[in-house]
Design a protein around this motif. Structure first.
Motif, mmCIF file in Angstrom:
data_model
loop_
_atom_site.group_PDB
_atom_site.id
_atom_site.type_symbol
_atom_site.label_atom_id
_atom_site.label_comp_id
_atom_site.label_asym_id
_atom_site.label_seq_id
_atom_site.Cartn_x
_atom_site.Cartn_y
_atom_site.Cartn_z
ATOM 1 N N ARG A 42 0.818 -1.217 0.000
ATOM 2 C CA ARG A 42 0.000 0.000 0.000
ATOM 3 C C ARG A 42 0.846 1.258 0.000
ATOM 4 N N ASP A 74 -2.445 -6.472 13.255
ATOM 5 C CA ASP A 74 -2.764 -7.165 12.008
ATOM 6 C C ASP A 74 -1.499 -7.329 11.167
ATOM 7 N N HIS A 79 -3.254 -5.273 5.611
ATOM 8 C CA HIS A 79 -3.336 -3.846 5.290
ATOM 9 C C HIS A 79 -3.219 -3.639 3.782
ATOM 10 N N ASN A 80 -2.308 -4.397 3.154
ATOM 11 C CA ASN A 80 -2.121 -4.265 1.704
ATOM 12 C C ASN A 80 -3.376 -4.635 0.932
ATOM 13 N N ARG A 82 -6.435 -4.723 2.006
ATOM 14 C CA ARG A 82 -7.519 -3.783 2.288
ATOM 15 C C ARG A 82 -7.400 -2.572 1.365
#
Length: 144
Positions: A42, A74, A79-80, A82
């Motif tokens: 991200r 997490d 995160h990536n 998402r």
């Protein structure tokens, strides 16, 4: 909890074992198939591949658990995906496929959680180690 460095090192070694053995070793772990999940960073915009277990595979649908071993944070791959749900997935060192990742909302996650724990009881132990609700992610093929 293992450090980020330890997790990254273990993951790199696991990927290398799979590659060097041509998928003979490292494609199952604790009775579950392993997958190579490639997300786009991200922040960096670069591809990142992690080896994960898949407690549930039904047809072309794969469920993965963002447990990070019960860590309070997490995993980066969550995160990536998402930020960008377009991912590549290779099951048991098979051909990579384009898939879409979807983090389950609480009601769906809670409904599926008993099936995940039935597939591998260790996930229940991970959940006990942390105050965060461990997310479940469903991976489905991209339809063309």
């Amino acid at each position: 909890m293992p450090s980020d460095f330890q997790l990254k090192t273990c993951n790199a070694v696991h990927r290398r074992i799979i590659e060097l053995s041509g998928g003979i070793f490292g494609t199952t772990f604790k009775g579950m198939p392993t997958i190579a999940l490639t997300t786009i960073g991200r922040k960096s915009g670069r591809p990142h591949t992690v080896i994960l277990t898949a407690p549930i595979i039904e047809g072309d649908t794969i469920v993965v658990v963002a447990s990070r071993g019960g860590d309070p944070t997490d995993p980066a791959w969550l995160h990536n995906l998402r930020a960008n749900p377009a991912v590549e997935v290779s099951v048991k060192h098979g051909q990579p496929r384009s898939m879409t990742a979807r983090v389950l909302p609480p009601a769906e996650r809670n409904e599926l959680w008993p099936d995940v724990v039935a597939a591998h009881t260790g996930y229940a132990d991970y959940q006990k180690k942390t105050t965060r609700t461990i997310p479940l992610v469903v991976l489905t093929p991209v339809t063309r």
